[in-house]
Scaffold this motif. Structure first.
Motif, PDB file in Angstrom:
ATOM      1  N   LYS A 109     -15.412 -24.370  24.051  1.00  0.00           N
ATOM      2  CA  LYS A 109     -15.111 -24.011  25.468  1.00  0.00           C
ATOM      3  C   LYS A 109     -14.169 -24.034  26.120  1.00  0.00           C
ATOM      4  O   LYS A 109     -13.294 -24.848  26.325  1.00  0.00           O
ATOM      5  N   GLY A 110     -14.358 -22.739  27.044  1.00  0.00           N
ATOM      6  CA  GLY A 110     -12.820 -23.370  27.346  1.00  0.00           C
ATOM      7  C   GLY A 110     -13.158 -23.686  29.214  1.00  0.00           C
ATOM      8  O   GLY A 110     -14.281 -23.922  29.694  1.00  0.00           O
ATOM      9  N   LYS A 111     -12.525 -23.461  30.401  1.00  0.00           N
ATOM     10  CA  LYS A 111     -12.447 -24.290  31.514  1.00  0.00           C
ATOM     11  C   LYS A 111     -13.363 -23.642  32.436  1.00  0.00           C
ATOM     12  O   LYS A 111     -13.395 -23.223  32.741  1.00  0.00           O
ATOM     13  N   ASP A 127     -29.662 -29.861  20.716  1.00  0.00           N
ATOM     14  CA  ASP A 127     -29.885 -28.251  19.363  1.00  0.00           C
ATOM     15  C   ASP A 127     -28.979 -28.593  18.511  1.00  0.00           C
ATOM     16  O   ASP A 127     -28.826 -28.144  17.674  1.00  0.00           O
ATOM     17  N   GLY A 128     -28.324 -29.776  18.000  1.00  0.00           N
ATOM     18  CA  GLY A 128     -27.527 -29.487  17.095  1.00  0.00           C
ATOM     19  C   GLY A 128     -25.995 -28.980  17.422  1.00  0.00           C
ATOM     20  O   GLY A 128     -25.347 -28.924  16.179  1.00  0.00           O
ATOM     21  N   ILE A 129     -25.835 -28.820  18.503  1.00  0.00           N
ATOM     22  CA  ILE A 129     -24.705 -27.577  18.908  1.00  0.00           C
ATOM     23  C   ILE A 129     -23.785 -28.799  18.938  1.00  0.00           C
ATOM     24  O   ILE A 129     -23.667 -29.909  19.876  1.00  0.00           O
ATOM     25  N   GLU A 130     -21.895 -28.624  18.608  1.00  0.00           N
ATOM     26  CA  GLU A 130     -21.037 -29.145  18.973  1.00  0.00           C
ATOM     27  C   GLU A 130     -20.106 -28.808  19.779  1.00  0.00           C
ATOM     28  O   GLU A 130     -19.948 -27.323  20.040  1.00  0.00           O
ATOM     29  N   ILE A 131     -20.054 -28.867  20.162  1.00  0.00           N
ATOM     30  CA  ILE A 131     -19.198 -28.858  21.532  1.00  0.00           C
ATOM     31  C   ILE A 131     -18.061 -29.411  22.035  1.00  0.00           C
ATOM     32  O   ILE A 131     -17.639 -30.259  21.779  1.00  0.00           O
ATOM     33  N   VAL A 132     -16.987 -28.583  22.061  1.00  0.00           N
ATOM     34  CA  VAL A 132     -15.795 -28.816  22.276  1.00  0.00           C
ATOM     35  C   VAL A 132     -14.772 -28.547  23.423  1.00  0.00           C
ATOM     36  O   VAL A 132     -14.637 -26.982  23.682  1.00  0.00           O
ATOM     37  N   GLU A 133     -14.467 -28.963  23.864  1.00  0.00           N
ATOM     38  CA  GLU A 133     -13.859 -28.547  25.192  1.00  0.00           C
ATOM     39  C   GLU A 133     -11.821 -27.584  24.876  1.00  0.00           C
ATOM     40  O   GLU A 133     -11.416 -28.900  24.215  1.00  0.00           O
TER      41      GLU A 133
END
Length: 540
Positions: A109-111, A127-133
């Motif tokens: 993710k971008g801000k 949904d099993g998705i990894e979210i990374v800022e």
């Protein structure tokens, strides 16, 4: 905003005021960026810039449907996809579908404040998705399991020692509080995610309808990697974040970067509006622009609050607000803190639910002075308070505090009656006696007055009111001075008819008898002839 909590404003405000780290950071922030922005506006070569941008923003809102249609048409010409989401859930569902179709396992993710507004992260994680800022400040907040406390500086409530401890625990590096070392550690961890992610998820600073592109500003470069390295790019955009022409985009962007960080232009300004072309070395294979309503249409149709949609999310109002400068961003329990949050959050997520936000601001007007587009937030805060005081069907607002309303109604009746007011003062002088301390200050009151004395002592009601002191000390003295300066008035008595002196009558002229010749003379005057004329006549 579904995860926002109610009635935590006071508790979190106390926590913020008790944090030495937060207080030091906010003081430095407002001293540098708040004062800096005010100085920048005062020294601008073109003092009409802010007025022009405000006019263009309001004009865009007036024709928003046409401009958004043009934007969608031009994005599609570039090969991009456009989806209009009526609600936050619509935007989440569309994004999940795109992720599922592309077998996405990691999202970088971008801000994006909009992604926090619609609360998309938990749905993707389901949904099993990894979210990374990938924004450094947002990444730190994510590692801490915390929430951002500023629009531009998300981790301002943390110092470098706390961040060093966090990185030691989460990134398994040796403890250090050196900022460059900490930055390099974050960069190393994020680079791996950026290289392997299948989707990039960003917000949108501004979209340009004329070119069919969105722009993203950054000082770190992470947004460029998040939008070009993954094969799919999804941009979440509030429907008001658009301008009609590129010239309007240029001026608005210049105000945004100057207000946010005192920069003429951000380090990185990226334009994107579709998938990569045949000759492009990088870029996504798919580009999706999700234009989100989520309550904005109602604001757009409101004459009182339409102006708030002109906001460009620079965060400048946070950098000068005396309330935010003491309590910090977490007290707002919402995506958008500060004065802008005190207006936009109640409108998007419920006025009664977020009553503390709009009632907690001081209405001092500093946010209006610093706002690059001169949004009148104090006026809109007053409008929200009015609806809370009396209720409003259009916004589904119930009267917030019936007891408070009753008290103010009684107060109005008292202060508009001199008899009631004077007697209330006399009763109050007696009623305050049990609460007075040694210095006669009221240190503790019960029930409805407890809040007033929880953090302060109240002075007692004066022994004499101002009017009473004035009357005793000054009014009589001034009256005496006026009487001494004015000569006494003498009453003039008109004499009666008999007392009036007799006026002498004019003398009577004696009558004369006139001869016939005199009468004729009066009728026809005689012509006088000189001796010389007589002699000339005789000679003739």
């Amino acid at each position: 905003m579904s995860n926002t909590t109610q009635s935590l404003y006071t508790e979190k405000a106390k926590e913020g005021m008790a944090s030495p780290t937060l207080q030091a950071s906010l003081s430095d922030l407002q001293s540098r960026y708040g004062k800096g922005a005010m100085k920048a506006w005062a020294e601008m070569d073109d003092q009409q810039t802010r007025d022009r941008v405000k006019a263009s923003r309001m004009n865009t809102l007036e024709y928003l449907d046409i401009i958004l249609t043009e934007l969608a048409k031009n994005v599609r010409k570039r090969g991009g996809h456009v989806y209009f989401a009526k609600t936050a859930q619509d935007a989440i569902d569309y994004t999940r579908e795109v992720a599922k179709r592309n077998n996405v396992k990691t999202v970088v993710k971008g801000k994006s404040m909009t992604s926090i507004e619609i609360d998309i992260d938990p749905a993707l994680e389901e949904d099993g998705i990894e979210i990374v800022e990938t924004d450094l400040g947002e990444y730190i907040v994510q590692l801490a399991g915390d929430q951002p406390s500023h629009i531009i500086a998300p981790c301002i409530h943390m110092n470098r020692e706390q961040i060093g401890q966090l990185f030691e625990d989460k990134l398994e590096i040796d403890y250090t509080s050196d900022p460059p070392t900490l930055t390099m550690a974050a960069r190393k961890a994020l680079r791996k995610k950026l290289l392997s992610a299948e989707m990039g998820l960003t917000g949108c600073n501004l979209a340009c309808a004329e070119t069919g592109q969105i722009s993203l500003v950054s000082n770190e470069g992470n947004i460029r990697m998040a939008t070009t390295m993954p094969k799919v790019h999804v941009a979440l955009m509030g429907m008001e974040r658009v301008v009609a022409t590129f010239d309007q985009h240029r001026e608005t962007l210049q105000l945004l970067t100057k207000a946010a960080a005192l920069q003429k232009l951000s380090t990185y300004v990226s334009f994107t509006g579709g998938p990569r072309g045949k000759d492009d070395p990088d870029g996504p294979e798919e580009f999706h622009l999700v234009i989100i309503d989520n309550g904005r249409s109602k604001i757009l149709g409101s004459p009182e609050f339409k102006e708030v949609l002109a906001c460009i999310r620079c965060g400048a109002c946070l950098n000068i607000c005396p309330v935010y400068g003491k309590i910090g961003g977490h007290a707002y329990s919402a995506t958008y803190p500060g004065p802008i949050g005190a207006v936009i959050t109640p409108l998007l997520d419920g006025i009664n639910k977020h009553a503390d936000l709009c009632k907690g601001e001081t209405l001092c007007g500093s946010c209006l002075d610093i706002c690059p587009v001169k949004n009148d937030l104090p006026r809109m805060l007053s409008e929200l308070r009015y609806k809370l005081a009396y209720g409003n069907n259009d916004w589904d607002v119930r009267q917030h505090n019936v007891q408070e309303s009753y008290i103010y109604s009684c107060w109005k009746r008292v202060v508009t009656s001199s008899f009631l007011y004077r007697n209330m003062i006399k009763i109050g002088r007696l009623a305050q006696l049990p609460f007075g301390g040694r210095n006669k200050m009221m240190k503790k009151m019960g029930k409805i007055g407890a809040g007033w004395t929880a953090d302060r002592d109240l002075p007692p009601i004066a022994k004499k009111t101002f009017a009473e002191i004035w009357k005793k000390k000054y009014a009589q003295k001034i009256k005496a001075q006026e009487e001494a300066a004015t000569p006494p008035e003498t009453e003039e008595v008109l004499p009666t008819y008999r007392e009036q002196p007799e006026q002498p009558e004019p003398p009577v002229q004696p009558e004369e008898t006139l001869s016939i010749e005199q009468e004729e003379t009066e009728v026809q005057p005689e012509i006088q002839v000189t001796e010389e004329q007589k002699k000339v006549k005789a000679d003739e």
